[in-house]
Design a protein around this motif. Sequence first.
Motif, PDB file in Angstrom:
ATOM      1  N   LYS A  18       0.763  -1.296   0.060  1.00 28.53           N
ATOM      2  CA  LYS A  18      -0.067  -0.152  -0.160  1.00 28.53           C
ATOM      3  C   LYS A  18       0.842   1.299   0.105  1.00 28.53           C
ATOM      4  O   LYS A  18       0.692   2.185  -0.694  1.00 28.53           O
ATOM      5  CB  LYS A  18      -0.764  -0.096   1.341  1.00 28.53           C
ATOM      6  N   ARG A  41       1.177   5.234  14.422  1.00 30.74           N
ATOM      7  CA  ARG A  41       2.600   4.822  14.713  1.00 30.74           C
ATOM      8  C   ARG A  41       3.188   6.091  15.602  1.00 30.74           C
ATOM      9  O   ARG A  41       3.950   5.849  16.539  1.00 30.74           O
ATOM     10  CB  ARG A  41       3.509   4.727  13.611  1.00 30.74           C
ATOM     11  N   GLY A  98       5.141  -0.592  14.943  1.00 36.97           N
ATOM     12  CA  GLY A  98       4.002  -1.093  14.225  1.00 36.97           C
ATOM     13  C   GLY A  98       2.900  -1.965  15.174  1.00 36.97           C
ATOM     14  O   GLY A  98       1.872  -1.861  15.074  1.00 36.97           O
ATOM     15  N   ALA A 105      -4.550   1.411  18.029  1.00 40.25           N
ATOM     16  CA  ALA A 105      -5.339   1.693  17.075  1.00 40.25           C
ATOM     17  C   ALA A 105      -6.966   0.811  17.204  1.00 40.25           C
ATOM     18  O   ALA A 105      -7.693   1.087  16.593  1.00 40.25           O
ATOM     19  CB  ALA A 105      -5.006   1.270  15.724  1.00 40.25           C
ATOM     20  N   ARG A 182      -0.707  -9.240  13.694  1.00 38.74           N
ATOM     21  CA  ARG A 182      -1.284  -8.080  13.321  1.00 38.74           C
ATOM     22  C   ARG A 182      -2.664  -8.255  12.587  1.00 38.74           C
ATOM     23  O   ARG A 182      -3.501  -7.361  12.978  1.00 38.74           O
ATOM     24  CB  ARG A 182      -0.169  -7.322  12.633  1.00 38.74           C
TER      25      ARG A 182
HETATM   26  O1   DC Z   1      -0.035   0.841   7.784  1.00 39.03           O
HETATM   27  P1   DC Z   1       0.924   0.516   8.999  1.00 39.03           P
HETATM   28  O2   DC Z   1       1.646  -0.586   9.028  1.00 39.03           O
HETATM   29  O3   DC Z   1       1.736   1.708   9.139  1.00 39.03           O
HETATM   30  O4   DC Z   1      -0.033   0.922  10.131  1.00 39.03           O
HETATM   31  C1   DC Z   1       0.289   0.536  11.587  1.00 39.03           C
HETATM   32  C2   DC Z   1      -1.000   0.007  12.435  1.00 39.03           C
HETATM   33  O5   DC Z   1      -1.886   1.106  12.568  1.00 39.03           O
HETATM   34  C3   DC Z   1      -1.729  -1.196  11.765  1.00 39.03           C
HETATM   35  O6   DC Z   1      -1.171  -2.148  12.409  1.00 39.03           O
HETATM   36  C4   DC Z   1      -3.156  -0.767  12.261  1.00 39.03           C
HETATM   37  C5   DC Z   1      -3.191   0.776  12.534  1.00 39.03           C
HETATM   38  N1   DC Z   1      -3.767   1.465  11.597  1.00 39.03           N
HETATM   39  C6   DC Z   1      -5.244   1.493  11.449  1.00 39.03           C
HETATM   40  O7   DC Z   1      -5.798   0.917  12.611  1.00 39.03           O
HETATM   41  N2   DC Z   1      -5.942   2.180  10.714  1.00 39.03           N
HETATM   42  C7   DC Z   1      -5.375   2.842   9.577  1.00 39.03           C
HETATM   43  N3   DC Z   1      -5.999   3.660   8.848  1.00 39.03           N
HETATM   44  C8   DC Z   1      -4.009   2.888   9.421  1.00 39.03           C
HETATM   45  C9   DC Z   1      -3.326   2.163  10.573  1.00 39.03           C
END
Ligand code: DC
Length: 227
Positions: A18, A41, A98, A105, A182
Amino acid sequence: MTELATVLTIDGPSGAGKGTVSRIVARRLGWHYLDSGALYRAVGVAASWANLDISDAAALVRCTFDTQVEFVERAEGELRVLVNGVDATDELRLETTGAVASAIAAIPEVRSALKERQRAFRRAPGLVADGRDMGTVIFADAQYKVFLTASAEERAQRRHKQLSQKGVCVNFDDLLREIMARDARDAQRTVAPLKPADDAVVIDTSGMGIDDVVARVLDLLPAPATP
Ligand code: DC
């Protein structure tokens, strides 16, 4: 009433490509880019700087309101992220960050505290929004929605390669286990779980190169008008 700018949402699990795809697509279109994961993060990093207890939801909600996040574009389109004025880009990308972000989150008040901040990125000429709930919650009215996915094994392999190139040595099985944990946490939480929007185009990127994925995404948008 002013017309809302066009939004392309790109959601999906971690490691589906993504971030890379969204950045390239945004650059090609000349649109703004929102890395929503970086906000979660950033709160994780700020919480660890403040030694907060990760199980203290009230403290994490306060920390979300107090954390300033700025995206700064440096030379050659490189994006740096400042957390409370400090460049935390490298710390933000760590696997441990993460995992903390994923736990944070899952707190509904943290998600609602970040809602308007994310919506503020919607500006002309358009926005590419990358995350988990961009098409289902934050920009449910987006004109274009994509959900990128790939098998957990392939995502772990990509991450393993990325880390090896950076000289970081990690065990593949541990990485795969962490990715699967995750995914489960992100998909099973009660608020805004990871899932494709009903009107999203799902692209399985297993076995596809970045250029092919970018081309598939750009194909969904109308060709730019020629002057
Ligand atoms: O896309 P990322 O790996 O940087 O996101 C890190 C964490 O943040 C992911 O495990 C879930 C959360 N997240 C979320 O819940 N909603 C989002 N829109 C973006 C990320």
